[in-house]
Design a protein around this motif. Structure first.
Motif, PDB file in Angstrom:
ATOM      1  N   VAL A 347       0.832  -1.201   0.000  1.00  0.00           N
ATOM      2  CA  VAL A 347       0.000   0.000   0.000  1.00  0.00           C
ATOM      3  C   VAL A 347       0.868   1.252   0.000  1.00  0.00           C
ATOM      4  N   LEU A 348       1.891   1.263   0.870  1.00  0.00           N
ATOM      5  CA  LEU A 348       2.769   2.432   0.975  1.00  0.00           C
ATOM      6  C   LEU A 348       3.605   2.604  -0.288  1.00  0.00           C
ATOM      7  N   HIS A 350       2.794   1.913  -3.297  1.00  0.00           N
ATOM      8  CA  HIS A 350       1.969   2.341  -4.431  1.00  0.00           C
ATOM      9  C   HIS A 350       0.948   3.382  -3.992  1.00  0.00           C
ATOM     10  N   GLU A 351       1.340   4.243  -3.078  1.00  0.00           N
ATOM     11  CA  GLU A 351       0.398   5.168  -2.442  1.00  0.00           C
ATOM     12  C   GLU A 351      -0.329   6.078  -3.422  1.00  0.00           C
ATOM     13  N   ASP A 352       0.254   6.350  -4.580  1.00  0.00           N
ATOM     14  CA  ASP A 352      -0.380   7.251  -5.541  1.00  0.00           C
ATOM     15  C   ASP A 352      -1.326   6.533  -6.501  1.00  0.00           C
ATOM     16  N   TRP A 354      -3.911   4.361  -5.564  1.00  0.00           N
ATOM     17  CA  TRP A 354      -5.215   3.962  -5.022  1.00  0.00           C
ATOM     18  C   TRP A 354      -6.234   5.048  -5.320  1.00  0.00           C
ATOM     19  N   HIS A 362     -10.764  -2.265  -1.639  1.00  0.00           N
ATOM     20  CA  HIS A 362     -10.298  -1.263  -0.673  1.00  0.00           C
ATOM     21  C   HIS A 362     -10.880  -1.501   0.716  1.00  0.00           C
ATOM     22  N   ALA A 376      -1.518   2.267   6.602  1.00  0.00           N
ATOM     23  CA  ALA A 376      -1.884   1.631   5.336  1.00  0.00           C
ATOM     24  C   ALA A 376      -3.398   1.593   5.172  1.00  0.00           C
ATOM     25  N   LEU A 379      -4.656   4.989   4.159  1.00  0.00           N
ATOM     26  CA  LEU A 379      -4.354   5.339   2.769  1.00  0.00           C
ATOM     27  C   LEU A 379      -5.266   4.625   1.778  1.00  0.00           C
ATOM     28  N   HIS A 420       2.662  11.908   4.637  1.00  0.00           N
ATOM     29  CA  HIS A 420       1.226  12.130   4.454  1.00  0.00           C
ATOM     30  C   HIS A 420       0.689  13.107   5.498  1.00  0.00           C
TER      31      HIS A 420
END
Length: 446
Positions: A347-348, A350-352, A354, A362, A376, A379, A420
């Motif tokens: 998740v971290l 590929h944070e951009d 989602w 999700h 996570a 996000l 973040h």
């Protein structure tokens, strides 16, 4: 011990016949369905002939009706149809199977007209006719109906199958028709316009165990499609023709949408196993997993490995999932496997990516990660809130408000927000952009 006021058969019997009769008269007033059921019960008490007469009269009335049945009236129609069906396959069948068989055929013949004049979004109406079709075979056997007659009757029903209410009729009639009757049914179906590849002709071939006849229903063009080839190959495999099944699978070159493609892979794996070509079957399982991250295929792959080899293979599979080109697919796999630490890292990483439109993935991932990986989880929740507001989907505002409250609860357990914004900063930014969405903020305040 149940109260004497509890509504059950024993307590009602204690009231006595006279009291019950008065109650039935009272509750049936103005209720045509209950009145018809009572008249049917009275007719049945006189004997089979009385019940037959009552059912036949009611079926004629249903056939003549032309009023459209909307959703509000559907329940009464279903109750009426069910009452007639139960009378036919119950007391009438017990007393006179042949008359019951005649009535059941008449009942099934009504299906086209009834379904044409009603709304059946729940499938309740068609379900009554499907259950009736399932009973035709056993009832025909009890009535000792001749295969020739039954085949002709069945062909006429199949010719009127607009709503697919008789799609299970051929398997239901297999024993009653026997091989000769099934052969006749196929001939009659062709007379009614059935052509090669017709579902019912295929069912007849399967019921007869006629593998060559089954194959004859498909053209070379049909078998170029992998979904069709997979279905045919599965039948051939069941019939002990694994080599021929493999040939058909390998000659299929046209891919349909994802589900059918998966079916082709599964069929080929099963055929390879039947041919004792386990190494190739394992290679196919791994290839399909690497492409789709299918958990069932990976589990099948791992359980066939030698001791300790499965541990190394699982590690390799987790790396494949982390590096999969579709990040959302990788997240789904890591959460469901489960490998939650890796899922959080994913998740971290590929944070951009989602975007919040994949609600099911999700939501499930955020719920699983919330206990030990609150950042996570946050996000994954934030994009769902943003997406609902960006799209202006008022129906989703209630869910978005709940997701924002979940973010607030998770915030209390996040010590390092990394790059973040914390919860307060995020809400402030969200309000700056979507402050005019008053319906949403009103739900948040609640």
């Amino acid at each position: 011990m149940a109260s004497k006021r509890t509504l059950n058969a024993k307590n009602l019997e204690a009231l006595g016949a006279a009291a019950l009769a008065e109650l039935l008269i009272e509750v049936s007033g103005g209720n045509a369905v209950i009145q018809r059921r009572l008249r049917l019960a009275l007719a049945a008490a006189e004997g089979v002939d009385g019940a037959v007469q009552e059912v036949r009269k009611r079926l004629t009335a249903i056939d003549r009706a032309s009023t459209f049945v909307d959703s509000a009236r559907r329940k009464a129609l279903v109750a009426d149809l069910e009452a007639q069906l139960q009378a036919i396959i119950g007391p009438i069948a017990a007393g006179d199977p042949r008359q019951a068989c005649d009535l059941l055929l008449r009942f099934l013949e009504l299906s086209e007209g009834v379904l044409a004049r009603c709304t059946d979004t729940t499938g309740a109406v068609i379900g009554v006719f499907e259950r009736g079709a399932e009973q035709l075979g056993p009832l025909a056997q009890a009535a000792q109906l001749e295969p020739e007659t039954l085949a002709q009757d069945a062909a006429e029903l199949l010719a009127e199958n607009t709503y697919e209410q008789f799609d299970a009729l051929v398997p239901a009639l297999k024993d009653a028709l026997g091989d000769w009757g099934l052969k006749l049914l196929g001939s009659y179906c062709r007379q009614h316009g059935a052509h090669d590849g017709n579902t019912h002709l295929l069912q007849i071939a399967v019921a007869r165990g006629d593998v060559d006849g089954y194959l004859a229903q498909f053209t070379a063009e049909d078998l170029r499609w992998r979904d069709i080839a997979a279905t045919v190959a599965q039948h051939l495999l069941t019939s002990g023709r694994a080599e021929q099944a493999l040939e058909i699978l390998d000659e299929a070159t046209e891919d349909a949408a994802g589900f059918e493609d998966s079916q082709w892979h599964d069929s080929r794996i099963a055929v390879l196993e039947a041919l004792n070509r386990q190494v190739e079957a394992q290679e196919m399982r791994w290839q399909w997993f690497s492409r789709t991250l299918s958990i069932p295929h990976l589990r099948d792959y791992l359980k066939r490995l030698e001791d300790f080899e499965d541990v190394e293979a699982e590690e390799r599979a987790l790396q494949v999932a982390e590096q999969h080109p579709i990040s959302l697919l990788g997240l789904h796999f890591l959460v469901e496997w489960p490998a939650l630490a890796l899922a959080a890292r994913h998740v971290l990483a590929h944070e951009d990516e989602w975007e919040g439109d994949a609600y099911a993935i999700h939501s499930a991932a955020a719920e699983r990660l919330s206990k030990d990986y609150p950042l996570a989880a946050t996000l994954l929740l934030r994009p769902m809130v943003f997406f609902a507001l960006w799209m202006g989907r008022a129906k989703r505002y209630r869910y978005a408000a709940e997701q924002l409250r979940s973010c607030e609860q998770l915030a209390a357990r996040i010590d390092d927000w990394q790059v973040h914004p914390d919860h307060s900063a995020y809400v402030e930014r969200l309000y700056d952009i979507y402050g005019a969405k008053w319906g949403f903020w009103k739900l948040v305040e609640r």
